[in-house]
Scaffold this active site. Structure first.
Site, PDB file in Angstrom:
ATOM      1  N   TYR A  98      41.838  40.103 -22.588  1.00 43.07           N
ATOM      2  CA  TYR A  98      40.959  38.960 -22.846  1.00 43.07           C
ATOM      3  C   TYR A  98      40.248  38.532 -21.574  1.00 43.07           C
ATOM      4  O   TYR A  98      39.024  38.359 -21.551  1.00 43.07           O
ATOM      5  CB  TYR A  98      41.772  37.804 -23.416  1.00 43.07           C
ATOM      6  CG  TYR A  98      41.011  36.503 -23.464  1.00 43.07           C
ATOM      7  CD1 TYR A  98      39.915  36.352 -24.296  1.00 43.07           C
ATOM      8  CD2 TYR A  98      41.388  35.425 -22.661  1.00 43.07           C
ATOM      9  CE1 TYR A  98      39.205  35.154 -24.332  1.00 43.07           C
ATOM     10  CE2 TYR A  98      40.683  34.235 -22.693  1.00 43.07           C
ATOM     11  CZ  TYR A  98      39.596  34.102 -23.537  1.00 43.07           C
ATOM     12  OH  TYR A  98      38.894  32.926 -23.567  1.00 43.07           O
ATOM     13  N   SER A 156      36.100  31.853 -19.068  1.00 43.81           N
ATOM     14  CA  SER A 156      37.465  31.361 -19.202  1.00 43.81           C
ATOM     15  C   SER A 156      38.159  31.279 -17.850  1.00 43.81           C
ATOM     16  O   SER A 156      37.896  32.096 -16.950  1.00 43.81           O
ATOM     17  CB  SER A 156      38.264  32.304 -20.118  1.00 43.81           C
ATOM     18  OG  SER A 156      39.646  32.005 -20.090  1.00 43.81           O
TER      19      SER A 156
END
Length: 321
Positions: free
Chosen positions: A151, A124
């Site tokens: 995350y 990501s």
């Protein structure tokens, strides 16, 4: 393919099927967002003879290994993960299970698979942390040691786990740092999706960061181009290659909202909110490495991509007007 009923997984599986691949899909259809949307994505594979969906949890190492053995799998596209920056503030153990235990289960299954050829997995842009524009895109060799959310920390941990497995066990891996993917069949937790729902319902939208944020919005078909290109170009056996995959054209949040208003033919009532914990002010992908490797070049501009999304949304949710 893990996460085959997810947004990117669904689109990628269809692309691979269209070129004659056999695809084994794996998904657990969890309720992070409406499972009915995931089931609807999965239903689009019913007429595809080269596809089989298996409902299982990637954090179950025995199940993942058994699937690999049974089907003689030699290439894996690993997209299943617990997504969402804000969700990680209140549900941290979902990220520990799906992202860390799940990634480890996939790595273990791959290293024991005979003649294994290539693992492509989702990372990501969040790993780059809280950064502002500096006149250039984020590069893969930039520092990624200050994650702004749990995350992001789990996604960076997955990269490091893959680095160790590539070195120890010598099978090729590619980690793709995705930058704000959008489009038809997308995730309802993403801003463009929730804004569309609220605007069409005549409800106000909450604009975080006082609207000062910017994102490298990347249309899902362009993402699939890059993902499949990377899958077809594995690195050397002992390498964990990291690649950005984005649009390379960051757009301000207020500009995105203006485009969306034009596409929907409606104005939004905007409630300006401060930056939320874990959010980052900007993302911007330097895509030169992926371009040099595969010829990757995003084609769909934001206005066209949002137009396609809005048409899909109205059709899927049967919204008139």
């Amino acid at each position: 393919m893990t996460g085959a009923a997810g947004f990117i997984g669904h689109a990628t599986a269809h692309r691979l099927l269209a070129r004659g691949e056999q695809v084994i899909g794996l998904d657990n259809f969890n309720d992070y967002y409406d499972p009915a949307l995931k089931r609807a994505r999965a239903a689009t594979f019913q007429s595809c003879p080269g596809f089989r969906m298996i409902e299982a949890d990637i954090a179950d190492p025995g199940a993942v290994a058994a699937i690999m053995r049974e089907h003689g799998i030699v290439r894996v596209v690993h997209l299943a993960a617990q997504a969402g920056v804000r969700y990680s503030l209140d549900h941290p153990f979902s990220y520990e299970r799906s992202n860390l235990a799940g990634h480890l289960a996939v790595l273990e299954a791959c290293r024991h698979a005979p003649d294994f050829a290539h693992l492509v997995y989702a990372s990501s842009s969040s790993v780059y942390g809280s950064r502002t524009f500096s006149g250039a895109g984020f590069r893969e060799d930039d520092a990624v040691d200050k994650p702004a959310s749990l995350y992001a920390a789990t996604k960076r941990a997955c990269e490091l786990m893959s680095e160790s497995y590539a070195s120890l066990y010598g099978f090729p891996q590619t980690g793709l740092r995705f930058f704000t993917v959008y489009g038809p069949w997308g995730r309802p937790d993403m801003a463009y999706f929730s804004f569309t729902r609220r605007i069409l319902a005549g409800e106000p939208i909450e604009v975080y960061g006082e609207g000062a944020m910017a994102r490298d919005f990347t249309y899902v078909d362009d993402i699939v181009d890059g993902l499949v290109g990377a899958l077809d170009h594995p690195p050397p056996a002992n390498e964990n290659r990291i690649l950005n995959i984005g649009d390379n054209k960051p757009v301000g949040l207020m500009d995105m909202i203006e485009i969306l208003e034009t596409v929907l033919g409606r104005r939004a009532e905007k409630l300006m909110r401060p930056m939320q914990p874990g959010d980052v002010p900007a993302t911007w992908a330097d895509i030169s490495k992926l371009r040099d490797l595969t010829g990757y070049q995003p084609k769909v501009m934001l206005a066209e991509g949002l137009h396609r999304f809005a048409a899909w949304y109205r059709d899927f949710y049967m919204v008139v007007g």
